[in-house]
Design an enzyme around this catalytic site. Sequence first.
Site, mmCIF file in Angstrom:
data_model
loop_
_atom_site.group_PDB
_atom_site.id
_atom_site.type_symbol
_atom_site.label_atom_id
_atom_site.label_comp_id
_atom_site.label_asym_id
_atom_site.label_seq_id
_atom_site.Cartn_x
_atom_site.Cartn_y
_atom_site.Cartn_z
ATOM 1 N N TYR A 156 3.078 3.639 9.047
ATOM 2 C CA TYR A 156 2.401 3.887 8.170
ATOM 3 C C TYR A 156 1.436 5.246 8.697
ATOM 4 O O TYR A 156 1.572 6.223 7.856
ATOM 5 C CB TYR A 156 1.281 2.820 7.841
ATOM 6 C CG TYR A 156 0.372 3.345 6.537
ATOM 7 C CD1 TYR A 156 0.788 3.392 5.266
ATOM 8 C CD2 TYR A 156 -0.799 4.015 6.640
ATOM 9 C CE1 TYR A 156 -0.085 3.864 4.332
ATOM 10 C CE2 TYR A 156 -1.507 4.591 5.970
ATOM 11 C CZ TYR A 156 -1.179 4.417 4.513
ATOM 12 O OH TYR A 156 -2.042 4.959 3.475
ATOM 13 N N ILE A 182 1.267 -2.907 13.950
ATOM 14 C CA ILE A 182 -0.046 -2.365 13.497
ATOM 15 C C ILE A 182 -0.216 -1.429 12.583
ATOM 16 O O ILE A 182 -1.355 -0.856 12.327
ATOM 17 C CB ILE A 182 -0.775 -2.346 14.936
ATOM 18 C CG1 ILE A 182 0.094 -1.076 15.769
ATOM 19 C CG2 ILE A 182 -0.963 -3.462 15.722
ATOM 20 C CD1 ILE A 182 -0.575 -0.661 17.049
ATOM 21 N N GLY A 183 0.831 -0.722 12.003
ATOM 22 C CA GLY A 183 0.607 0.189 11.172
ATOM 23 C C GLY A 183 1.069 1.800 11.715
ATOM 24 O O GLY A 183 0.802 2.746 11.093
ATOM 25 N N GLU A 240 -6.122 0.205 9.474
ATOM 26 C CA GLU A 240 -6.678 -1.126 8.941
ATOM 27 C C GLU A 240 -5.648 -2.134 8.856
ATOM 28 O O GLU A 240 -4.630 -2.024 8.186
ATOM 29 C CB GLU A 240 -7.108 -0.746 7.582
ATOM 30 C CG GLU A 240 -7.892 -2.164 6.871
ATOM 31 C CD GLU A 240 -8.787 -1.726 5.589
ATOM 32 O OE1 GLU A 240 -9.283 -2.594 5.384
ATOM 33 O OE2 GLU A 240 -8.324 -0.734 4.963
ATOM 34 N N LYS A 255 12.340 8.309 14.330
ATOM 35 C CA LYS A 255 12.373 6.959 14.986
ATOM 36 C C LYS A 255 13.582 6.614 15.750
ATOM 37 O O LYS A 255 14.306 5.896 15.040
ATOM 38 C CB LYS A 255 11.711 5.936 14.132
ATOM 39 C CG LYS A 255 11.403 4.625 14.804
ATOM 40 C CD LYS A 255 10.706 3.449 14.058
ATOM 41 C CE LYS A 255 10.177 2.374 14.829
ATOM 42 N NZ LYS A 255 8.969 1.462 14.146
#
Length: 225
Positions: free
Chosen positions: A19, A15-16, A185, A39
């Site tokens: 990002y 889902i981003g 988005e 991460k």
Amino acid sequence: MSSPAVFVAGAGTEIGKTYVTAALTRRLLSQGRPVLTVKPLASGVPGLDDPAFALSDTAILLDAQGIAPTPAAVDSCSPWRFSAALAPDLAAAREGRSLHLDDLVAWCRDRIAAAPPGTIVLIEGVGGLMSPVTDAATGLDWLDALGLPALLVSGSYLGAISHALTGVETLRFHGVALLGVVVSESPDAPTAPQVVAQAVARRIKAPVICIPRGGDCPEALTALI
């Protein structure tokens, strides 16, 4: 004194989240605020000698920090990497490896404790809140064990409003402090991300911030950290 730390959680998968974490990292650094972004668990990561590694979540987060992807840097960012693009427990089993929540939590705590004073530690989770991370634990168990405040990242795809609100309610039920929701988005979404963000914002008390595809991190997001 421990450095401030934030857990970047997802309302779903793909889902981003990376990002958003990378954009937040770059904006904090541009403000002169030291950041350590990691991460610990990462699936679908090619070997460092594979050109496709540059597109991996680990590579993106290292690049956001201006860190060259040396073997040591990659291990320091994502010590548990798996080549299969599966939930970590399944990816680990495919490679004949084991993964334990206690080890994951201990590693994160060590990174937070070792960070220089004033450094903001961003820990990006994997998948969605309820995605398995070990045979017995989910991402929520990981977050709950760390006791960190969370940023919840959602997409703007059809169904994202429900997923975001479900994530918010799950965090509230488990007593996890929610700093805010970030709507990233989604490609080819039927509505603008601002529409999703407004719908979520009408129903929760936490701030809701929108990041367009390819957009920079808004200052309103860094203000939450």
